[in-house]
Design an enzyme around this catalytic site. Structure first.
Site, PDB file in Angstrom:
ATOM      1  N   ASP A   1       6.079 -17.118   7.765  1.00 22.01           N
ATOM      2  CA  ASP A   1       5.051 -16.078   7.599  1.00 22.01           C
ATOM      3  C   ASP A   1       3.776 -16.737   8.124  1.00 22.01           C
ATOM      4  O   ASP A   1       3.854 -17.691   8.923  1.00 22.01           O
ATOM      5  CB  ASP A   1       4.933 -15.652   6.121  1.00 22.01           C
ATOM      6  CG  ASP A   1       4.052 -14.412   5.934  1.00 22.01           C
ATOM      7  OD1 ASP A   1       4.487 -13.313   6.302  1.00 22.01           O
ATOM      8  OD2 ASP A   1       2.905 -14.533   5.437  1.00 22.01           O
TER       9      ASP A   1
ATOM     10  N   LYS B   1       9.506 -14.082  -1.819  1.00 22.17           N
ATOM     11  CA  LYS B   1       8.403 -14.577  -0.987  1.00 22.17           C
ATOM     12  C   LYS B   1       7.932 -15.894  -1.601  1.00 22.17           C
ATOM     13  O   LYS B   1       8.126 -16.127  -2.793  1.00 22.17           O
ATOM     14  CB  LYS B   1       7.245 -13.571  -0.975  1.00 22.17           C
ATOM     15  CG  LYS B   1       6.290 -13.736   0.179  1.00 22.17           C
ATOM     16  CD  LYS B   1       6.767 -13.063   1.460  1.00 22.17           C
ATOM     17  CE  LYS B   1       5.911 -13.436   2.642  1.00 22.17           C
ATOM     18  NZ  LYS B   1       6.268 -12.671   3.848  1.00 22.17           N
TER      19      LYS B   1
HETATM   20  P1  NDP Z   1       0.567 -16.472  12.188  1.00 23.84           P
HETATM   21  O1  NDP Z   1       0.170 -17.549  11.271  1.00 23.84           O
HETATM   22  O2  NDP Z   1       1.441 -16.763  13.346  1.00 23.84           O
HETATM   23  O3  NDP Z   1      -0.726 -15.720  12.742  1.00 23.84           O
HETATM   24  C1  NDP Z   1      -1.655 -15.139  11.877  1.00 23.84           C
HETATM   25  C2  NDP Z   1      -2.816 -14.611  12.687  1.00 23.84           C
HETATM   26  O4  NDP Z   1      -3.652 -13.833  11.844  1.00 23.84           O
HETATM   27  C3  NDP Z   1      -3.687 -15.722  13.270  1.00 23.84           C
HETATM   28  O5  NDP Z   1      -4.268 -15.280  14.451  1.00 23.84           O
HETATM   29  C4  NDP Z   1      -4.725 -15.899  12.163  1.00 23.84           C
HETATM   30  O6  NDP Z   1      -5.955 -16.447  12.613  1.00 23.84           O
HETATM   31  C5  NDP Z   1      -4.936 -14.474  11.717  1.00 23.84           C
HETATM   32  N1  NDP Z   1      -5.362 -14.446  10.311  1.00 23.84           N
HETATM   33  C6  NDP Z   1      -4.705 -14.994   9.255  1.00 23.84           C
HETATM   34  N2  NDP Z   1      -5.422 -14.815   8.137  1.00 23.84           N
HETATM   35  C7  NDP Z   1      -6.530 -14.162   8.502  1.00 23.84           C
HETATM   36  C8  NDP Z   1      -7.658 -13.674   7.790  1.00 23.84           C
HETATM   37  N3  NDP Z   1      -7.767 -13.848   6.471  1.00 23.84           N
HETATM   38  N4  NDP Z   1      -8.615 -13.013   8.499  1.00 23.84           N
HETATM   39  C9  NDP Z   1      -8.505 -12.840   9.846  1.00 23.84           C
HETATM   40  N5  NDP Z   1      -7.463 -13.274  10.562  1.00 23.84           N
HETATM   41  C10 NDP Z   1      -6.487 -13.917   9.900  1.00 23.84           C
HETATM   42  O7  NDP Z   1       1.247 -15.350  11.231  1.00 23.84           O
HETATM   43  P2  NDP Z   1       2.202 -14.152  11.627  1.00 23.84           P
HETATM   44  O8  NDP Z   1       1.848 -13.609  12.962  1.00 23.84           O
HETATM   45  O9  NDP Z   1       3.598 -14.571  11.345  1.00 23.84           O
HETATM   46  O10 NDP Z   1       1.824 -13.079  10.497  1.00 23.84           O
HETATM   47  C11 NDP Z   1       0.820 -12.081  10.681  1.00 23.84           C
HETATM   48  C12 NDP Z   1       1.036 -10.947   9.686  1.00 23.84           C
HETATM   49  O11 NDP Z   1       2.343 -10.381   9.891  1.00 23.84           O
HETATM   50  C13 NDP Z   1       0.988 -11.346   8.212  1.00 23.84           C
HETATM   51  O12 NDP Z   1       0.463 -10.261   7.457  1.00 23.84           O
HETATM   52  C14 NDP Z   1       2.458 -11.518   7.851  1.00 23.84           C
HETATM   53  O13 NDP Z   1       2.707 -11.374   6.466  1.00 23.84           O
HETATM   54  C15 NDP Z   1       3.061 -10.372   8.665  1.00 23.84           C
HETATM   55  N6  NDP Z   1       4.479 -10.485   8.925  1.00 23.84           N
HETATM   56  C16 NDP Z   1       4.998 -11.571   9.605  1.00 23.84           C
HETATM   57  C17 NDP Z   1       6.351 -11.647   9.854  1.00 23.84           C
HETATM   58  C18 NDP Z   1       6.937 -12.731  10.681  1.00 23.84           C
HETATM   59  O14 NDP Z   1       8.129 -12.606  11.033  1.00 23.84           O
HETATM   60  N7  NDP Z   1       6.207 -13.765  11.052  1.00 23.84           N
HETATM   61  C19 NDP Z   1       7.276 -10.617   9.336  1.00 23.84           C
HETATM   62  C20 NDP Z   1       6.623  -9.480   8.733  1.00 23.84           C
HETATM   63  C21 NDP Z   1       5.280  -9.451   8.522  1.00 23.84           C
HETATM   64  P3  NDP Z   1      -6.311 -17.981  12.260  1.00 23.84           P
HETATM   65  O15 NDP Z   1      -5.442 -18.791  13.157  1.00 23.84           O
HETATM   66  O16 NDP Z   1      -7.761 -18.105  12.542  1.00 23.84           O
HETATM   67  O17 NDP Z   1      -5.980 -18.166  10.795  1.00 23.84           O
END
Ligand code: NDP
Length: 445
Positions: free
Chosen positions: A166, A126
Site C-alpha cells: 500500500d 490491513k
Molecule cells: P505509493 O506510496 O506508491 O504512492 C502514494 C502517492 O500518494 C505518492 O505520490 C505520495 O506522495 C502521495 N501521498 C501519500 N500520502 C499523501 C498525503 N497525505 N498527501 C498528499 N499526497 C500523498 O502508494 P500507492 O500508489 O500504492 O497508493 C495510493 C492510494 O491507492 C492509497 O490510498 C492506497 O490505499 C490506494 N490503493 C493502493 C493499492 C495498491 O495496490 N498499491 C490498492 C488499492 C488502493 P509522497 O511521495 O510525497 O508521499
C-alpha cells in the site's frame, strides 16, 4: 440523518473513540446498508453489521531497529484482521508517519467489502506502521522490514492472512519482508502478494490497481455510450496507482495532464505520454525524487503545496490518499465540467464531496469498487502460487478486466435508481451480501 443510522453510529463512536476515518468509512456503509437490512431482517437479528464493524483481531506491536547512525529507533506495527467469513484475511501494509489504529481500521473495513466484490475468496485485513520510508537508506528500510516481519510472521500465513503493499510499501519492501518471513519460517509460500516475478509474483500485479481504476471508468462511461478516447484526465499522486492509471489512460486514448505528491502538483497540458511516464517511474521508483523535478525537466507548471483539482478535466482519478478531495474541490471539478470520478485511492473523497458528485449526477466510482483491481490480481497471484504455475500477461489482464466489468455490473444491480446509478450504494450492498450470508451460515463466531 436517518435515526437508525444515527443510533448505530453513536454506538460505533462510543466504542471506537478518536478514530474519525473509521467512523467516516462505517458511516458511509451504514447509510447504504441500514435501509437494506431493514428489508432483510435475517441480517438485522443476527447483528451482522455490528459484527462486521468489530475486527476479529487487532495486533499491535513494537518494531525496534537501528538506523545508519547506530541509534535505536522505535516504531509501532499493526495488523487488523477484520473479517475471515469468505476467505483468509487479505489486504495491504501501509508505511507512513500518519498511520494509526483508526486509519488502518477504516482501510480494513473497506477491504472486507472490496474483496467480496472481486468474487474471489478473500477476507479483509490491513496493517502497517508509522515508519516513514522517505529519506531512509535501503539498508535502513531493510532493517526496519526485518524487525517488522520478525513479529508479524507469527500471525500471518498463506492460509491465514496474506498481506500486500500500500502507501510506502512497494516491490522493495515486499522483497525484504518476504525474505525475512522465509528465513524465520523456513518455507517458500505465497504469504505476501506483490512479489517479484522471479520469486512467485504475478505479472500485472504492479499495474493492477491503476489499470482497474481505468477499466472501471471505462465501464461507467460505456453506460453513457462514451469512452476515454480524447478525454482530459487529472490524476493525483505519482506512486504505484497514479503511474499505472496514467499508462492505461494513454493506452485507451485519453490524456493525463497532472501528477502530484505530498509537496505539490505538476500541470502538463501537452499530456504525460509514455516517454515522460517512464521518466516519472525512474524518478519515483529508483531515484526516489520529488514530482517538482518533472516541471524542471519538461518545462511545465508546478504548484507548490496544492492539489490538482482546479485543473479543468473530463475525468478525475484521485490516486494519492484519503480525504484529498474536499467539498470545495468537488465544486470546482463540477464547475469545470468533470463528469467522471474513479477512485484509485481509498476514501479520497470526503462525505461532503460525495454529496456534490451525487447531487450533480456525476459518474462516481467509489474506491472499494474502482480500486479493487489491485487486490483482485493479488488473489490471482495466490491462485498461481497454490498451483505453482504462473499465467501470462494476457491471461491475467483479461481476468482483471473481466473482474472489473463484473464489479461494475454488481454496482449497477444493487445501485440503480431509475436512470442514475448510485455506485456507492451498489458497492456497499453488493459487497455486503456475500459476506453476510457466509457469516449467517457460520453461526455466531
Ligand atoms: P505509493 O506510496 O506508491 O504512492 C502514494 C502517492 O500518494 C505518492 O505520490 C505520495 O506522495 C502521495 N501521498 C501519500 N500520502 C499523501 C498525503 N497525505 N498527501 C498528499 N499526497 C500523498 O502508494 P500507492 O500508489 O500504492 O497508493 C495510493 C492510494 O491507492 C492509497 O490510498 C492506497 O490505499 C490506494 N490503493 C493502493 C493499492 C495498491 O495496490 N498499491 C490498492 C488499492 C488502493 P509522497 O511521495 O510525497 O508521499
Amino acid at each position: 440523518m436517518d435515526p437508525k443510522v444515527e443510533h448505530f453510529m453513536a454506538a460505533i463512536k462510543a466504542k471506537n473513540p478518536s478514530q474519525p476515518e473509521f467512523h467516516q468509512a462505517v458511516h458511509e456503509v451504514a447509510e447504504s446498508l441500514i435501509p437494506f437490512i431493514e428489508e432483510h431482517p435475517r441480517y438485522k437479528h443476527s447483528k451482522i453489521l455490528e459484527r462486521i464493524a468489530e475486527p476479529e483481531r487487532v495486533i499491535i506491536f513494537r518494531v525496534p531497529w537501528i538506523n545508519d547512525k547506530g541509534e535505536v529507533e522505535i516504531n509501532r506495527g499493526f495488523r487488523i484482521e477484520m473479517n475471515s467469513a469468505i476467505g483468509p484475511y487479505k489486504g495491504g501494509l501501509r508505511f507512513h508517519p500518519t498511520v494509526n489504529l483508526g486509519i488502518l481500521k477504516f482501510l480494513a473495513f473497506e477491504q472486507v467489502f472490496k474483496n467480496s466484490l472481486t468474487t474471489l475468496p478473500m477476507g479483509g485485513g490491513k496493517g502497517g506502521s508509522d515508519f516513514d520510508p522517505k529519506g531512509k537508506s535501503d539498508n535502513e528500510v531493510m532493517r526496519f522490514c526485518q524487525s517488522f516481519m520478525t513479529e508479524l510472521c507469527r500471525h500471518i500465513g498463506p492460509n491465514t492472512d496474506i498481506p500486500a503493499g500500500d502507501i510506502g510499501v512497494g516491490g522493495r519492501e515486499i522483497g525484504y519482508l518476504f525474505g525475512q518471513y522465509k528465513r524465520i519460517r523456513n518455507e517458500f509460500t505465497g504469504v505476501l502478494t506483490g512479489k517479484g516475478l522471479e520469486w512467485g509474483g504475478s505479472v500485472i500485479r504492479p499495474e493492477a490497481t491503476g489499470y482497474g481504476a481505468v477499466y472501471f471508468a471505462q465501464e461507467m462511461l460505456s453506460m453513457k455510450d462514451d469512452s476515454l478516447e480524447g478525454k482530459v484526465c487529472v490524476v493525483s499522486g505519482s506512486g504505484n496507482v497514479a503511474q499505472f492509471t496514467t499508462q492505461k489512460v494513454n493506452e485507451l486514448g485519453g490524456k493525463v495532464v497532472t501528477l502530484s505528491d505530498s509537496a505539490g502538483f505538476i500541470y502538463d497540458p501537452k499530456g504525460i505520454d509514455a516517454e515522460k511516464l517512464a521518466w516519472v517511474m525512474d524518478l519515483k521508483n529508483i531515484r526516489r525524487g520529488r514530482i517538482k523535478e518533472y516541471a524542471e525537466e519538461f518545462g511545465c507548471e508546478y504548484h507548490d503545496g496544492k492539489r490538482p483539482w482546479s485543473v479543468p478535466c473530463d475525468v478525475a482519478f484521485p490516486s494519492a490518499t484519503e480525504n484529498e478531495i474536499r467539498k470545495e474541490d468537488a465544486e470546482t471539478l463540477v464547475k469545470n465540467n468533470c463528469r467522471v470520478i474513479s477512485e484509485g485511492a481509498n476514501m479520497p473523497s470526503t462525505p461532503e464531496a460525495i454529496e456534490i458528485y451525487q447531487k450533480n449526477k456525476l459518474l462516481f466510482g467509489p474506491g472499494k469498487a474502482a480500486n479493487a483491481g489491485g487486490v483482485a490480481v493479488s488473489g490471482l497471484e495466490m491462485t498461481q502460487n497454490s498451483m505453482r504455475l504462473p499465467w501470462n500477461r494476457d491471461e491475467v489482464d483479461n481476468r482483471l478486466h473481466m473482474i472489473m466489468k463484473n464489479i461494475h455490473a454488481t454496482c449497477v444491480k444493487y445501485g440503480s435508481e431509475g436512470e442514475y446509478i448510485d455506485y456507492v450504494k451498489g458497492a456497499n450492498i453488493g459487497g455486503f451480501v456475500k459476506v453476510a450470508d457466509a457469516m449467517l451460515a457460520q453461526g455466531v463466531v
